[in-house]
Scaffold this motif. Structure first.
Motif, PDB file in Angstrom:
ATOM      1  N   MET A   1     -12.557 -34.073  95.109  1.00 42.28           N
ATOM      2  CA  MET A   1     -13.640 -34.370  94.197  1.00 42.28           C
ATOM      3  C   MET A   1     -14.941 -34.391  94.987  1.00 42.28           C
ATOM      4  O   MET A   1     -15.008 -34.910  96.092  1.00 42.28           O
ATOM      5  CB  MET A   1     -13.417 -35.733  93.535  1.00 42.28           C
ATOM      6  N   LYS A   2     -15.972 -33.810  94.407  1.00 45.93           N
ATOM      7  CA  LYS A   2     -17.289 -33.880  95.034  1.00 45.93           C
ATOM      8  C   LYS A   2     -18.256 -34.547  94.056  1.00 45.93           C
ATOM      9  O   LYS A   2     -18.186 -34.340  92.849  1.00 45.93           O
ATOM     10  CB  LYS A   2     -17.774 -32.505  95.485  1.00 45.93           C
ATOM     11  N   LEU A   3     -19.115 -35.377  94.616  1.00 47.56           N
ATOM     12  CA  LEU A   3     -20.032 -36.189  93.820  1.00 47.56           C
ATOM     13  C   LEU A   3     -21.431 -35.591  93.841  1.00 47.56           C
ATOM     14  O   LEU A   3     -21.853 -35.013  94.842  1.00 47.56           O
ATOM     15  CB  LEU A   3     -20.079 -37.605  94.377  1.00 47.56           C
ATOM     16  N   LEU A   4     -22.138 -35.785  92.738  1.00 43.68           N
ATOM     17  CA  LEU A   4     -23.550 -35.413  92.660  1.00 43.68           C
ATOM     18  C   LEU A   4     -24.320 -36.673  92.294  1.00 43.68           C
ATOM     19  O   LEU A   4     -24.157 -37.218  91.197  1.00 43.68           O
ATOM     20  CB  LEU A   4     -23.780 -34.306  91.631  1.00 43.68           C
ATOM     21  N   PHE A   5     -25.130 -37.164  93.239  1.00 42.15           N
ATOM     22  CA  PHE A   5     -25.870 -38.403  93.049  1.00 42.15           C
ATOM     23  C   PHE A   5     -27.191 -38.141  92.336  1.00 42.15           C
ATOM     24  O   PHE A   5     -27.935 -37.232  92.678  1.00 42.15           O
ATOM     25  CB  PHE A   5     -26.124 -39.087  94.393  1.00 42.15           C
ATOM     26  N   ASP A   6     -27.469 -38.966  91.360  1.00 49.00           N
ATOM     27  CA  ASP A   6     -28.674 -38.903  90.550  1.00 49.00           C
ATOM     28  C   ASP A   6     -29.916 -39.225  91.376  1.00 49.00           C
ATOM     29  O   ASP A   6     -29.829 -39.871  92.420  1.00 49.00           O
ATOM     30  CB  ASP A   6     -28.517 -39.920  89.408  1.00 49.00           C
TER      31      ASP A   6
ATOM     32  N   ASN B   1     -18.519 -32.306 100.614  1.00 48.50           N
ATOM     33  CA  ASN B   1     -19.228 -31.356  99.749  1.00 48.50           C
ATOM     34  C   ASN B   1     -19.978 -32.024  98.603  1.00 48.50           C
ATOM     35  O   ASN B   1     -20.332 -31.361  97.628  1.00 48.50           O
ATOM     36  CB  ASN B   1     -18.275 -30.279  99.204  1.00 48.50           C
ATOM     37  N   SER B   2     -20.203 -33.330  98.711  1.00 50.14           N
ATOM     38  CA  SER B   2     -21.013 -34.013  97.710  1.00 50.14           C
ATOM     39  C   SER B   2     -22.483 -33.680  97.957  1.00 50.14           C
ATOM     40  O   SER B   2     -22.834 -33.140  99.004  1.00 50.14           O
ATOM     41  CB  SER B   2     -20.777 -35.517  97.781  1.00 50.14           C
ATOM     42  N   ASN B   3     -23.333 -34.019  96.986  1.00 49.13           N
ATOM     43  CA  ASN B   3     -24.737 -33.660  97.106  1.00 49.13           C
ATOM     44  C   ASN B   3     -25.601 -34.638  96.320  1.00 49.13           C
ATOM     45  O   ASN B   3     -25.087 -35.512  95.624  1.00 49.13           O
ATOM     46  CB  ASN B   3     -24.960 -32.230  96.609  1.00 49.13           C
ATOM     47  N   HIS B   4     -26.889 -34.459  96.439  1.00 49.55           N
ATOM     48  CA  HIS B   4     -27.884 -35.286  95.747  1.00 49.55           C
ATOM     49  C   HIS B   4     -28.865 -34.352  95.034  1.00 49.55           C
ATOM     50  O   HIS B   4     -29.176 -33.273  95.554  1.00 49.55           O
ATOM     51  CB  HIS B   4     -28.618 -36.159  96.771  1.00 49.55           C
TER      52      HIS B   4
ATOM     53  N   TRP C   1     -26.747 -31.907  84.173  1.00 52.05           N
ATOM     54  CA  TRP C   1     -25.347 -32.108  83.778  1.00 52.05           C
ATOM     55  C   TRP C   1     -24.617 -30.770  83.655  1.00 52.05           C
ATOM     56  O   TRP C   1     -23.439 -30.667  84.004  1.00 52.05           O
ATOM     57  CB  TRP C   1     -25.260 -32.903  82.481  1.00 52.05           C
ATOM     58  N   GLU C   2     -25.287 -29.752  83.194  1.00 52.97           N
ATOM     59  CA  GLU C   2     -24.663 -28.427  83.094  1.00 52.97           C
ATOM     60  C   GLU C   2     -24.355 -27.858  84.479  1.00 52.97           C
ATOM     61  O   GLU C   2     -23.275 -27.313  84.704  1.00 52.97           O
ATOM     62  CB  GLU C   2     -25.559 -27.459  82.309  1.00 52.97           C
ATOM     63  N   ILE C   3     -25.298 -27.999  85.400  1.00 54.83           N
ATOM     64  CA  ILE C   3     -25.074 -27.519  86.763  1.00 54.83           C
ATOM     65  C   ILE C   3     -23.926 -28.300  87.406  1.00 54.83           C
ATOM     66  O   ILE C   3     -23.064 -27.712  88.075  1.00 54.83           O
ATOM     67  CB  ILE C   3     -26.370 -27.606  87.596  1.00 54.83           C
ATOM     68  N   ALA C   4     -23.910 -29.600  87.185  1.00 58.43           N
ATOM     69  CA  ALA C   4     -22.824 -30.431  87.732  1.00 58.43           C
ATOM     70  C   ALA C   4     -21.475 -29.955  87.197  1.00 58.43           C
ATOM     71  O   ALA C   4     -20.511 -29.821  87.963  1.00 58.43           O
ATOM     72  CB  ALA C   4     -23.056 -31.895  87.380  1.00 58.43           C
ATOM     73  N   LYS C   5     -21.425 -29.684  85.914  1.00 59.05           N
ATOM     74  CA  LYS C   5     -20.175 -29.236  85.296  1.00 59.05           C
ATOM     75  C   LYS C   5     -19.745 -27.871  85.838  1.00 59.05           C
ATOM     76  O   LYS C   5     -18.596 -27.688  86.243  1.00 59.05           O
ATOM     77  CB  LYS C   5     -20.356 -29.165  83.773  1.00 59.05           C
ATOM     78  N   ILE C   6     -20.671 -26.944  85.904  1.00 56.63           N
ATOM     79  CA  ILE C   6     -20.367 -25.585  86.368  1.00 56.63           C
ATOM     80  C   ILE C   6     -19.909 -25.586  87.830  1.00 56.63           C
ATOM     81  O   ILE C   6     -18.981 -24.867  88.204  1.00 56.63           O
ATOM     82  CB  ILE C   6     -21.592 -24.664  86.183  1.00 56.63           C
ATOM     83  N   GLN C   7     -20.555 -26.423  88.654  1.00 53.51           N
ATOM     84  CA  GLN C   7     -20.248 -26.436  90.086  1.00 53.51           C
ATOM     85  C   GLN C   7     -19.160 -27.444  90.464  1.00 53.51           C
ATOM     86  O   GLN C   7     -18.858 -27.615  91.639  1.00 53.51           O
ATOM     87  CB  GLN C   7     -21.522 -26.673  90.893  1.00 53.51           C
TER      88      GLN C   7
END
Length: 94
Positions: free
Chosen positions: A1-6, A23-26, A41-47
């Protein structure tokens, strides 16, 4: 799982959680901090990212038992003290 921080969370969280969530990101690091919520949210879902927002964290904290909450507070305290730069003694203070 990779996280995307707000954008409301510190970019330092990417490095802090890198061992558990590689591979998480901000948003800021991806230059998405000025984009609409829908786009993010769309980019997060796609990636394949799991979004981490301040609101999600708050909701999770509210569901913790007092013992679990104390563990979180201890962790935060340890993180806060680890991020503070260590001041070298001044020659003037001797």
């Amino acid at each position: 799982m990779k996280l995307l921080f707000d954008h409301n969370l510190s970019p330092n969280l990417v490095n802090y959680w890198a061992d558990l969530y590689p591979n998480s990101n901000h948003l800021y690091l991806m230059q998405l901090d000025q984009e609409s919520d829908y786009t993010v949210w769309e980019i997060a879902k796609i990636q394949g990212y799991a979004m981490i927002t301040k609101q999600i964290i708050q909701e999770k904290l509210e569901s913790l038992t007092p013992e679990e909450l104390n563990q979180v507070y201890e962790l935060i305290q340890n993180l806060s003290s680890a991020e503070r730069p260590v001041k070298e003694p001044s020659l003037m203070s001797k």
